[in-house]
Design a protein around this motif. Sequence first.
Motif, PDB file in Angstrom:
ATOM      1  N   VAL A 115       0.845  -1.190   0.000  1.00  0.00           N
ATOM      2  CA  VAL A 115       0.000   0.000   0.000  1.00  0.00           C
ATOM      3  C   VAL A 115       0.887   1.250   0.000  1.00  0.00           C
ATOM      4  CG1 VAL A 115      -0.206   0.130   2.524  1.00  0.00           C
ATOM      5  CG2 VAL A 115      -2.068   0.938   1.101  1.00  0.00           C
ATOM      6  N   GLY A 116       0.387   2.357  -0.553  1.00  0.00           N
ATOM      7  CA  GLY A 116       1.179   3.576  -0.601  1.00  0.00           C
ATOM      8  C   GLY A 116       2.327   3.439  -1.591  1.00  0.00           C
ATOM      9  N   ALA A 117       3.229   4.416  -1.542  1.00  0.00           N
ATOM     10  CA  ALA A 117       4.314   4.406  -2.526  1.00  0.00           C
ATOM     11  C   ALA A 117       5.666   4.690  -1.881  1.00  0.00           C
ATOM     12  CB  ALA A 117       4.014   5.445  -3.597  1.00  0.00           C
ATOM     13  N   THR A 118       5.714   4.656  -0.545  1.00  0.00           N
ATOM     14  CA  THR A 118       6.970   5.072   0.092  1.00  0.00           C
ATOM     15  C   THR A 118       7.657   3.979   0.895  1.00  0.00           C
ATOM     16  OG1 THR A 118       5.764   5.808   2.045  1.00  0.00           O
ATOM     17  CG2 THR A 118       6.191   7.471   0.351  1.00  0.00           C
ATOM     18  N   ASN A 119       7.015   2.832   1.094  1.00  0.00           N
ATOM     19  CA  ASN A 119       7.595   1.887   2.056  1.00  0.00           C
ATOM     20  C   ASN A 119       8.600   0.908   1.444  1.00  0.00           C
ATOM     21  OD1 ASN A 119       5.890   0.075   0.795  1.00  0.00           O
ATOM     22  ND2 ASN A 119       4.444  -0.115   2.503  1.00  0.00           N
ATOM     23  N   GLY A 120       8.850   1.007   0.148  1.00  0.00           N
ATOM     24  CA  GLY A 120       9.847   0.141  -0.470  1.00  0.00           C
ATOM     25  C   GLY A 120       9.461  -1.330  -0.380  1.00  0.00           C
ATOM     26  N   TRP A 121       8.161  -1.596  -0.506  1.00  0.00           N
ATOM     27  CA  TRP A 121       7.612  -2.952  -0.344  1.00  0.00           C
ATOM     28  C   TRP A 121       8.290  -3.949  -1.279  1.00  0.00           C
ATOM     29  CZ3 TRP A 121       4.990  -6.303  -3.649  1.00  0.00           C
ATOM     30  CH2 TRP A 121       4.275  -7.344  -3.050  1.00  0.00           C
ATOM     31  N   ARG A 122       8.547  -5.152  -0.739  1.00  0.00           N
ATOM     32  CA  ARG A 122       9.054  -6.251  -1.579  1.00  0.00           C
ATOM     33  C   ARG A 122       8.314  -7.530  -1.209  1.00  0.00           C
ATOM     34  NH1 ARG A 122      15.127  -5.734  -0.157  1.00  0.00           N
ATOM     35  NH2 ARG A 122      14.534  -7.724   0.771  1.00  0.00           N
ATOM     36  N   MET A 123       7.980  -8.328  -2.213  1.00  0.00           N
ATOM     37  CA  MET A 123       7.228  -9.558  -1.970  1.00  0.00           C
ATOM     38  C   MET A 123       7.985 -10.485  -1.020  1.00  0.00           C
ATOM     39  SD  MET A 123       4.361 -11.023  -2.692  1.00  0.00           S
ATOM     40  CE  MET A 123       3.812 -12.575  -2.011  1.00  0.00           C
ATOM     41  N   ASP A 124       9.319 -10.474  -1.082  1.00  0.00           N
ATOM     42  CA  ASP A 124      10.046 -11.436  -0.232  1.00  0.00           C
ATOM     43  C   ASP A 124       9.969 -11.067   1.252  1.00  0.00           C
ATOM     44  OD1 ASP A 124      11.821  -9.337  -0.150  1.00  0.00           O
ATOM     45  OD2 ASP A 124      13.445 -10.370  -1.192  1.00  0.00           O
ATOM     46  N   GLU A 125       9.420  -9.901   1.574  1.00  0.00           N
ATOM     47  CA  GLU A 125       9.217  -9.559   2.989  1.00  0.00           C
ATOM     48  C   GLU A 125       7.802  -9.888   3.475  1.00  0.00           C
ATOM     49  OE1 GLU A 125      12.348  -6.077   4.081  1.00  0.00           O
ATOM     50  OE2 GLU A 125      10.575  -5.449   2.977  1.00  0.00           O
ATOM     51  N   VAL A 126       6.993 -10.425   2.569  1.00  0.00           N
ATOM     52  CA  VAL A 126       5.637 -10.838   2.961  1.00  0.00           C
ATOM     53  C   VAL A 126       5.697 -12.270   3.466  1.00  0.00           C
ATOM     54  CG1 VAL A 126       3.280 -11.271   2.116  1.00  0.00           C
ATOM     55  CG2 VAL A 126       4.634  -9.387   1.154  1.00  0.00           C
ATOM     56  N   LEU A 127       5.151 -12.518   4.641  1.00  0.00           N
ATOM     57  CA  LEU A 127       5.020 -13.906   5.097  1.00  0.00           C
ATOM     58  C   LEU A 127       3.571 -14.309   4.842  1.00  0.00           C
ATOM     59  CD1 LEU A 127       6.593 -16.232   6.588  1.00  0.00           C
ATOM     60  CD2 LEU A 127       5.316 -15.535   8.614  1.00  0.00           C
ATOM     61  N   PRO A 128       3.338 -15.221   3.871  1.00  0.00           N
ATOM     62  CA  PRO A 128       1.944 -15.564   3.562  1.00  0.00           C
ATOM     63  C   PRO A 128       1.213 -16.081   4.795  1.00  0.00           C
ATOM     64  CG  PRO A 128       3.433 -16.441   1.886  1.00  0.00           C
ATOM     65  CD  PRO A 128       4.294 -15.928   3.012  1.00  0.00           C
ATOM     66  N   SER A 129      -0.073 -15.732   4.897  1.00  0.00           N
ATOM     67  CA  SER A 129      -0.869 -16.147   6.063  1.00  0.00           C
ATOM     68  C   SER A 129      -0.844 -17.656   6.258  1.00  0.00           C
ATOM     69  CB  SER A 129      -2.319 -15.722   5.883  1.00  0.00           C
ATOM     70  OG  SER A 129      -2.413 -14.350   5.921  1.00  0.00           O
ATOM     71  N   ALA A 130      -0.795 -18.406   5.146  1.00  0.00           N
ATOM     72  CA  ALA A 130      -0.771 -19.875   5.269  1.00  0.00           C
ATOM     73  C   ALA A 130       0.432 -20.299   6.113  1.00  0.00           C
ATOM     74  CB  ALA A 130      -0.715 -20.506   3.886  1.00  0.00           C
ATOM     75  N   GLN A 131       1.544 -19.587   5.951  1.00  0.00           N
ATOM     76  CA  GLN A 131       2.728 -19.933   6.748  1.00  0.00           C
ATOM     77  C   GLN A 131       2.589 -19.464   8.202  1.00  0.00           C
ATOM     78  OE1 GLN A 131       6.561 -19.186   4.891  1.00  0.00           O
ATOM     79  NE2 GLN A 131       5.644 -19.400   2.865  1.00  0.00           N
ATOM     80  N   VAL A 132       1.878 -18.362   8.397  1.00  0.00           N
ATOM     81  CA  VAL A 132       1.605 -17.923   9.779  1.00  0.00           C
ATOM     82  C   VAL A 132       0.819 -19.025  10.492  1.00  0.00           C
ATOM     83  CG1 VAL A 132       0.362 -16.232  11.193  1.00  0.00           C
ATOM     84  CG2 VAL A 132       1.633 -15.467   9.182  1.00  0.00           C
ATOM     85  N   VAL A 133      -0.210 -19.531   9.820  1.00  0.00           N
ATOM     86  CA  VAL A 133      -1.043 -20.578  10.425  1.00  0.00           C
ATOM     87  C   VAL A 133      -0.196 -21.837  10.687  1.00  0.00           C
ATOM     88  CG1 VAL A 133      -3.046 -22.094  10.034  1.00  0.00           C
ATOM     89  CG2 VAL A 133      -3.191 -19.665   9.475  1.00  0.00           C
ATOM     90  N   GLU A 134       0.647 -22.190   9.733  1.00  0.00           N
ATOM     91  CA  GLU A 134       1.527 -23.373   9.945  1.00  0.00           C
ATOM     92  C   GLU A 134       2.392 -23.192  11.184  1.00  0.00           C
ATOM     93  OE1 GLU A 134       3.999 -24.192   6.520  1.00  0.00           O
ATOM     94  OE2 GLU A 134       2.206 -24.502   5.291  1.00  0.00           O
ATOM     95  N   ARG A 135       2.942 -22.000  11.334  1.00  0.00           N
ATOM     96  CA  ARG A 135       3.798 -21.763  12.511  1.00  0.00           C
ATOM     97  C   ARG A 135       2.988 -21.867  13.809  1.00  0.00           C
ATOM     98  NH1 ARG A 135       8.281 -17.115  11.295  1.00  0.00           N
ATOM     99  NH2 ARG A 135       8.702 -17.699   9.148  1.00  0.00           N
ATOM    100  N   LEU A 136       1.766 -21.338  13.782  1.00  0.00           N
ATOM    101  CA  LEU A 136       0.926 -21.415  14.984  1.00  0.00           C
ATOM    102  C   LEU A 136       0.598 -22.869  15.304  1.00  0.00           C
ATOM    103  CD1 LEU A 136      -1.457 -18.436  14.181  1.00  0.00           C
ATOM    104  CD2 LEU A 136       0.170 -18.527  16.074  1.00  0.00           C
ATOM    105  N   GLN A 137       0.408 -23.657  14.237  1.00  0.00           N
ATOM    106  CA  GLN A 137       0.021 -25.066  14.453  1.00  0.00           C
ATOM    107  C   GLN A 137       1.168 -25.918  14.997  1.00  0.00           C
ATOM    108  OE1 GLN A 137      -1.740 -25.608  10.555  1.00  0.00           O
ATOM    109  NE2 GLN A 137      -3.786 -25.776  11.445  1.00  0.00           N
TER     110      GLN A 137
END
Length: 385
Positions: A236-258
């Motif tokens: 979102v926005g145009a200033t945060n220097g977003w990169r896909m490799d810094e996204v942790l997909p929710s599926a992996q969040v759930v795996e970690r919780l499990q």
Amino acid sequence: MSNSKPPRVIPVHDQRQSAHPMPPANTHGGPSLTTLPMDRLGRPLRDLRISVTDRCNFRCSYCMPKEVFDKDYQYLPQSALLSFEEIVQVAREFVGLGVQKIRLTGGEPLLRKNLELLIAQLAVLRTPQGQPLDITLTTNGALLARKAKALRDAGLQRVTVSLDGLDDGVFRQMNDVDFPVSEVLKGIEAAQAAGLGPIKVNMVVKRGTNDHEILAMARHFRGTGIVLRFIEYMDVGATNGWRMDEVLPSAQVVERLQTEFALVPLEAFAPGETAQRWAYADAQGKPDAHAGEIGVISSVTQAFCGDCNRARLSTEGQLYLCLFASRGYDLRSLLRGGASANDLAGSIRAIWAQRDDRYSMLRASLPASDVAAPGRRVEMSYIGG
Ligand code: SAM
Ligand code: SF4
Ligand code: SF4
């Protein structure tokens, strides 16, 4: 040859002044149960997010990076902001057209002076069916310990608190103003004590920055009645220097919780809900009401545009139809130009009727340069989360 990495932060290009041309107002019918507007994808309008300030006391790097939002950054002057009277005037028309939920946001909404006076005025609005609104607020929690009771007394029902980690060092690094986590935790306690519940806590997960805090956050909030939600780091926005490799997909969040907790999926509460809900399971594998639930918001990996029923009103009264829009519709000019309530409602109806925004659904098919899109989208601190 230099090995230095390319700069991660992109200078902001100010899009705040350019608005879409206003479509001709549709003033037929008036607000009634039978004329609730649908957009071009058949989505109703239910949820209005109102940004009450573009300022913030934090500098989360994914939202207001310090390098851009520095001491020279030009925030909106007071005269540009919608007054409380103007906000209520607009909100009243939205409610007449089907909005049932109002979320106050920002910037940091608790920085807006006398916010409780606005809440008190919104709290008396009623839907066409005579129901009170669901009024909530998203805050970084820094001022919540001081303000929770006054907010509750004014008619606020619940709060969502953003908290990106429990480790003080990680938290100070994420807010980038050296703010201690203990103060936010005190704010959450004060909100609970004031009856501002059910409280939600939102954690933006950035891979490599705070993803090691996921389990600690779950342990801390499990069984407290507070719903912890993990949000994918968004472009979102145009200033945060977003990169896909810094996204942790929710599926992996759930795996970690499990790895530590048994979870069972829950149904969505309502259409348009952003979070996928999971309950902590009891020994029989059934939802354990005492342990509560968590949510994951997969804004990047699993688009939920299909039933997106949200509109956003910026701090200066521009209406945005999508978090990723680059232009809004200038409702403030209508208000200050003396538009009647009927004209205002007609314009909102016409704007919504031509909406076809679905950025997250399209993201995967966009060229990479459009996803990074420097300088094209408005900032989240301006239109509100
Ligand atoms: N200052 C308040 C706060 O932080 O809660 C309200 C405004 S903030 C823009 C609203 C929400 O947007 C917060 O929960 C924040 O974590 C989230 N947010 C901001 N930038 C984001 C990004 N790049 N990806 C995902 N969530 C983001
Ligand atoms: Fe401020 Fe909220 Fe943005 Fe953080 S996410 S910089 S607290 S507006
Ligand atoms: Fe709604 Fe836009 Fe987000 Fe899709 S990308 S869910 S349309 S705000």
